[in-house]
Structure formats: structure tokens, C-alpha cells
Write a protein that holds these residues in place. Structure first.
Motif, short mmCIF file in Angstrom:
data_model
loop_
_atom_site.label_atom_id
_atom_site.label_comp_id
_atom_site.label_asym_id
_atom_site.label_seq_id
_atom_site.Cartn_x
_atom_site.Cartn_y
_atom_site.Cartn_z
N SER A 185 -56.11 10.69 21.70
CA SER A 185 -55.77 10.03 20.43
C SER A 185 -56.89 9.12 19.95
O SER A 185 -56.91 8.75 18.78
N ASN A 203 -56.52 16.43 23.93
CA ASN A 203 -55.62 15.86 22.92
C ASN A 203 -55.74 14.34 22.83
O ASN A 203 -54.75 13.65 22.58
N ASP A 213 -45.90 12.60 19.63
CA ASP A 213 -44.47 12.79 19.42
C ASP A 213 -44.02 14.20 19.77
O ASP A 213 -42.83 14.51 19.70
N ASP A 214 -44.96 15.08 20.12
CA ASP A 214 -44.61 16.46 20.46
C ASP A 214 -43.94 16.53 21.83
O ASP A 214 -44.21 15.70 22.71
N GLU A 268 -50.54 18.18 21.60
CA GLU A 268 -51.46 17.83 20.53
C GLU A 268 -51.16 16.47 19.91
O GLU A 268 -52.06 15.70 19.61
N GLU A 269 -49.88 16.17 19.71
CA GLU A 269 -49.48 14.90 19.11
C GLU A 269 -48.59 14.13 20.08
O GLU A 269 -47.85 14.73 20.87
#
Length: 306
Positions: free
Chosen positions: A57, A55, A108-109, A105-106
Motif C-alpha cells: 500500500s 500488493n 478491503d479485499d 490487491e486491496e
């Protein structure tokens, strides 16, 4: 970085308001000069594995494309990793690069700050490094520090997991207390192999870190980007302040037969355009030596610099 800033308290957001607006649109700089006049390798190209399986970034086709291009032009063979780390997956590579791995995955998750790597993967990376591999580990402020914490501890590195500020040594033009300058002039840029390079032409004199966490390396490690005693770590939300004295944002050390460099900020080795007016952000900012620092780090990891 925008999502990270969104996690800060309202008071901290006031401090960062202008930089948030400037960074609203971050893309890799398509005009970044990745040319290397005298490549370190013209044969026997070292194999570099760039992680994109956790994941991450920052990737070779995203904000780290200028970094990957720079490595290619310096004579490295760069391959992308899209599988869990094992002894077998690492064994044919000289250098492993991990940038901003996440537990979700993100960023903010829920679970983004959870472990990005399994215990087995951490063991595989540690064993490979101790056996002679070379690791560049880059982890920004929250949630990236927490996501990489288990791996870092396996290597003997303590991650601050917040973000560091130092108004006394921040860049005056960029006007942000977390955009810290490391230079020969302010004595925060250590005199050592990575910063000196192979010649005067490779000597690093001024580096900017673009909001990152603090680090503490194992005994015997070299802090080449050493935070000043005036630096402060902001941890949690709402942020709590604590002294960052004795910590760093760039460290290097030997681990067994291998070598490790850990950075507390990813943007310093990126080259981005930000905002509606496409302002440079990262290695492409004028009058800094982040580009040369990137090359010198890789030269030390690959053994060009002893």
C-alpha cells in the motif's frame, strides 16, 4: 489507514472519528524537505531494494516517496522490486525495504490478511539476511500484520496484528490514543545506537507513531520504541483488549551476519498531507524527530552506525 479504521467496531470508531475526517485525503507531501546536508555516502552507494511486488500500500511513487527521496539524498541507490523474492533477486542488494505488503490487491479485499509471501520467498529473505543482508520490515495494524506474519515468525518476531493505544502517552494535541509519543522524557525512547545517532545533531528525542501494531522481538533484540505498561492492544472486530506491556512498536536485532529493523507503523516514516486543509502527517509534523529516526535506521542497517 482509513480502510483500516473502517474495520474497527462502532465504539472504536467514535474514538477515532476526528482523525478519520482529518485523514480522508492522504497524499505524499510534495514540499517535504528531503535534503541531507551531510550525506552518509558520497561514493560506493549502498543498493536498496524497495518492495512493490506484494500488493504494497506504500510505494516509492506514493506515500513513501518522501522516504525514498530522503534515502537518495543520503547517498543510497534505491531500486524498485516487482518480482518474487529469490536468492538471485536479492544477492546484489545491501538493504531490503518491505512496507505494508498484503495478501490481496486491496486491503478491503477478501484474503488481504492472508500471506503476502510464499514460503520460498520467506526462506530466501531469511537466508539472505542471515548471510549479511539488512532488512527493514514495516507492517501496520490489521490486515498488514497478518499478511506479514509468516515472514515475521521466520525472523523470530511476533506481530500483535491489532492496533495499540496508550492514552497516558498519546500526543495531547492530536488527541488520539493510538498516536503514541516515544520520547526521552517519558522513557519510552530507548537509549541505544539507532536513537543516539553518530552525534548530538543526529540524536532522536521525540517520535510519534501514528496508529500501529505491537511487536515482540527475539531474545536479544533491542526495543527502541518500547510500549509502556499502560499500553493496550486492540485485536479483532469487535476489538478485544489485552495488555501490550513488554511489547514495542520498533525493534532492532542482528540475525546471523545480518541486521533487521521491524516497525509496527508505516506512517511514522511517511510524510503526508491529510484532509481538506492539508495537515502534515508523519515525518513532516513539526517538533518531532521521525525524519532523523528514518536516517538513523538506515545508517544502522547499512553499517554506518555500529
Amino acid at each position: 489507514m482509513i480502510a483500516r479504521l473502517a474495520k474497527l467496531s462502532f465504539g472504536c470508531l467514535v474514538v477515532f472519528l476526528l482523525s478519520v475526517a482529518a485523514l480522508a485525503q492522504q497524499i505524499a507531501d510534495p514540499h517535504f524537505n528531503a535534503k541531507v546536508d551531510s550525506p552518509a555516502f558520497t561514493k560506493n552507494f549502498p543498493r536498496v531494494l524497495f518492495d512493490e511486488a506484494h500488493n504494497n500500500s506504500d510505494t516509492t511513487h506514493g506515500r513513501y516517496k518522501p522516504f525514498a527521496d530522503l534515502l537518495f539524498n543520503d547517498g543510497y541507490h534505491v531500486a524498485v522490486n516487482r518480482q518474487p523474492f529469490t536468492k538471485k533477486s536479492l544477492q546484489t542488494f545491501k538493504i531490503l525495504v518491505i512496507v505494508n505488503a498484503l495478501g490481496a490487491e486491496e486491503m478491503d479485499d477478501e484474503g488481504a490478511g492472508g500471506p503476502a509471501f510464499t514460503s520460498a520467498e520467506c526462506d530466501a529473505i531469511s537466508d539472505w539476511t542471515r548471510g549479511g543482508g539488512a532488512l527493514l520490515l514495516v507492517a501496520d495494524d490489521a490486515p498488514f500484520g497478518s499478511a506479514t506474519e509468516i515472514l515475521a515468525k521466520k525472523l523470530g518476531v511476533d506481530m500483535g496484528k491489532g492496533y495499540s493505544t496508550d492514552p497516558a502517552n498519546a500526543d495531547k494535541e492530536l488527541n488520539n490514543p493510538s498516536l503514541i509519543v516515544y520520547s526521552r522524557e517519558n522513557h519510552l525512547l530507548a537509549e541505544q545506537t539507532i536513537t543516539n545517532g553518530r552525534s548530538d545533531a543526529e540524536r532522536v528525542n521525540r517520535v510519534i507513531v501514528f496508529t500501529g501494531q505491537s511487536l515482540k522481538g527475539p531474545e536479544g533484540s533491542n526495543a527502541f520504541l518500547k510500549l509502556a505498561d499502560t499500553a493496550v492492544d486492540q485485536i479483532g472486530s469487535p476489538a478485544k483488549s489485552s495488555s501490550a506491556a513488554g511489547r514495542a512498536q520498533g525493534i532492532a536485532f542482528r540475525l546471523g551476519k545480518g541486521r533487521v529493523v521491524v516497525l509496527g507503523d508505516a506512517a511514522m516514516l511517511s510524510a503526508q498531507l491529510t484532509g481538506s486543509d492539508n495537515q502534515p502527517f508523519g515525518m513532516n509534523i513539526p517538533n518531532i524527530d521521525n525524519r532523523q529516526l528514518a536516517l538513523n535506521i538506515m545508517h544502522w542497517l547499512s553499517g554506518v552506525l555500529k
